[in-house]
Design a protein around this motif. Structure first.
Motif, PDB file in Angstrom:
ATOM      1  N   ARG A 345      -8.348  -2.132  -7.393  1.00  0.00           N
ATOM      2  CA  ARG A 345      -7.839  -1.783  -8.723  1.00  0.00           C
ATOM      3  C   ARG A 345      -6.469  -1.117  -8.627  1.00  0.00           C
ATOM      4  O   ARG A 345      -5.561  -1.408  -9.415  1.00  0.00           O
ATOM      5  CB  ARG A 345      -8.829  -0.847  -9.431  1.00  0.00           C
ATOM      6  N   LYS A 348      -3.745  -3.675  -8.011  1.00  0.00           N
ATOM      7  CA  LYS A 348      -3.356  -4.398  -9.220  1.00  0.00           C
ATOM      8  C   LYS A 348      -2.486  -3.532 -10.125  1.00  0.00           C
ATOM      9  O   LYS A 348      -1.540  -3.999 -10.755  1.00  0.00           O
ATOM     10  CB  LYS A 348      -4.605  -4.852  -9.986  1.00  0.00           C
ATOM     11  N   GLU A 349      -2.822  -2.249 -10.200  1.00  0.00           N
ATOM     12  CA  GLU A 349      -2.096  -1.351 -11.099  1.00  0.00           C
ATOM     13  C   GLU A 349      -0.670  -1.073 -10.629  1.00  0.00           C
ATOM     14  O   GLU A 349       0.238  -0.934 -11.447  1.00  0.00           O
ATOM     15  CB  GLU A 349      -2.853  -0.020 -11.218  1.00  0.00           C
ATOM     16  N   THR A 350      -0.483  -0.998  -9.319  1.00  0.00           N
ATOM     17  CA  THR A 350       0.821  -0.562  -8.794  1.00  0.00           C
ATOM     18  C   THR A 350       1.774  -1.711  -8.511  1.00  0.00           C
ATOM     19  O   THR A 350       2.966  -1.486  -8.263  1.00  0.00           O
ATOM     20  CB  THR A 350       0.622   0.256  -7.502  1.00  0.00           C
ATOM     21  N   GLY A 351       1.285  -2.937  -8.529  1.00  0.00           N
ATOM     22  CA  GLY A 351       2.187  -4.079  -8.380  1.00  0.00           C
ATOM     23  C   GLY A 351       2.724  -4.247  -6.976  1.00  0.00           C
ATOM     24  O   GLY A 351       1.967  -4.209  -6.007  1.00  0.00           O
ATOM     25  N   SER A 352       4.055  -4.406  -6.841  1.00  0.00           N
ATOM     26  CA  SER A 352       4.683  -4.790  -5.563  1.00  0.00           C
ATOM     27  C   SER A 352       5.448  -3.648  -4.912  1.00  0.00           C
ATOM     28  O   SER A 352       6.581  -3.813  -4.456  1.00  0.00           O
ATOM     29  CB  SER A 352       5.626  -5.977  -5.789  1.00  0.00           C
ATOM     30  N   LEU A 353       4.855  -2.469  -4.892  1.00  0.00           N
ATOM     31  CA  LEU A 353       5.530  -1.332  -4.273  1.00  0.00           C
ATOM     32  C   LEU A 353       5.730  -1.574  -2.776  1.00  0.00           C
ATOM     33  O   LEU A 353       4.841  -2.069  -2.091  1.00  0.00           O
ATOM     34  CB  LEU A 353       4.714  -0.052  -4.469  1.00  0.00           C
TER      35      LEU A 353
END
Length: 432
Positions: A345, A348-353
């Motif tokens: 989860r 998905k929330e943080t994307g492409s860090l």
């Protein structure tokens, strides 16, 4: 209309003893009692369309026939196995004519789940406008097998498997009809009830087989087994029985009840379930519900799977039983399962860090110039083998996904994590 020859033809015992009133139907009082849902509808004389969901031989067809009788409706029986859309059209035409004459039609569809989606849709307008009252019978879960549109127009009533008390009463009726007691010793009588497996029709069929034996030579259990062949347990590997039993096995293991788990394992194998499917689910359980509370659980299940692959049935089934016992008695933790779900989860929330630069390799001059690898501390060079650096993305706050429990090996893992957390705080305090 029954012809002279039909009236003289022999009828099966189950048909001869079919109840003539709703209060004679056994085992379904939760639906048929005067204050129960179907009982209230019958008393009022007004029926709504319904689906009767229950195992074979529990009275679905009988209830439908009796409902037509008590409401003075024409009874139109169809089997979804043998009927198609053309048969439905004929029924609907007859129902329209009766409706014009002031009589309703109860359309009973046996094995209704065997109609495909398009055939089920054909019911909708006629159920909607009251041309027919549909009573569908099914042994399969309607949630999986019937259209949502059709289900929304029907009440679903769940019939129970006949218990031993109901089966004993049916057996008494059969003996009264036959004119005497069956030639059975007491233990064989109990075995006959068990062999019926909740199916009243099957019980009557066995009674007919036994009726020819002399009453003065009672059969014991062993002799009964030779006379009446035991049928395979009811279990559909592709339908709800498949999911119900694997759920029962999984939850018994989770509840550390290895005896119940062994029973459900045996039930699945007796029903013809693929042992490889069971091995696969046991392996999943070892990771999901035991996890690092006992790291050997995964190895045990993989070893059981391998043993079954090598030995096959029935020898390899013992390895699966051993794995079930190991998993049932192992300490339980779903901490790994929960940690992985939480980390997914977060991903998905943080994307492409990007990873922090200090833990990135710098194989080129440009990468070194822009800071790749700068400030990385090699943990083995630290006095206690722990640098305490942060490995999350720079713009992301540190998160704890894995929370080991105080059970089994995870108790030791928790000590290690607590120790490293303490060192990390110390390093951060020194740097600040």
């Amino acid at each position: 209309m029954t012809t002279l020859f039909e009236s003289q033809a022999p009828r099966p015992l189950a048909d001869r003893l079919r109840p003539s009133r709703l209060d004679q139907v056994l085992g379904q009082q939760h639906l048929l009692a005067p204050d129960a849902p179907i009982g209230r509808m019958a008393a009022s004389g007004r029926l709504s369309s319904m689906v009767l969901w229950g195992p074979a031989g529990c009275g679905k067809t009988t209830i439908a026939r009796l409902l037509a009788d008590v409401t003075d409706m024409a009874f139109e029986p169809l089997s979804a196995v043998f009927s198609g859309v053309s048969d439905l059209r004929k029924v609907f035409e007859r129902a329209k004519q009766r409706r014009g004459d002031g009589q309703g039609t109860l359309l009973f569809v046996d094995e209704v789940h065997r109609f495909n989606r398009a055939q089920q849709d054909a019911f909708l307008p006629y159920v909607e406008d009251g041309t027919v009252v549909l009573v569908g019978a099914t042994t399969e879960n309607p949630s999986f097998e019937l259209n949502a549109a059709l289900l929304s127009r029907c009440q679903v009533y769940v019939l129970k498997r006949l218990d031993d008390e109901a089966l004993q009463a049916l057996l008494a009726r059969a003996e009264e009809e036959q004119g005497g007691s069956l030639p059975l010793a007491e233990d064989a009588r109990a075995a006959l009830i068990a062999m019926a497996d909740g199916d009243g029709r099957y019980l009557y069929n066995m009674v007919e087989e036994l009726a020819a034996y002399p009453a003065d030579q009672p059969l014991d259990t062993q002799a009964l087994m030779q006379v009446v062949q035991r049928r395979a347990p009811v279990y559909d590997k592709a339908q709800e029985g498949h999911y119900n039993l694997i759920s029962a096995l999984h939850k018994a293991l989770r509840g550390s009840d290895c005896d119940a788990a062994l029973y459900w394992l045996a039930r699945m194998l007796a029903g013809g379930e693929d042992p490889i499917y069971i091995a696969r689910r046991l392996t999943r359980f070892a990771s999901e519900d035991v996890g690092l509370a006992d790291p050997q659980a995964l190895q045990q299940t993989l070893a059981a799977w391998d043993a079954y692959d090598r030995l096959g049935s029935p020898e390899g089934e013992l390895a699966l039983a051993q794995a079930v016992i190991y998993l049932g008695t192992a300490p339980k933790s779903n901490a790994s399962y929960m940690a992985f779900n939480e980390s997914k989860r977060a991903a998905k929330e943080t994307g492409s860090l990007m990873p922090p630069k200090h833990i990135l390799n710098a194989p080129t001059k440009l990468m070194r110039e822009i800071g790749y690898g700068a400030g990385y501390e090699y943990d083995h060079h630290a006095e206690d083998g722990f640098s305490g650096q942060d490995y999350f993305p720079e713009t992301m706050e540190r998160r704890q996904f894995y929370r080991p429990v105080e059970r089994g090996f995870e108790r030791e893992v928790r000590k290690r994590l607590d120790y490293w957390a303490k060192l990390r705080r110390q390093r951060q305090a020194e740097e600040s």
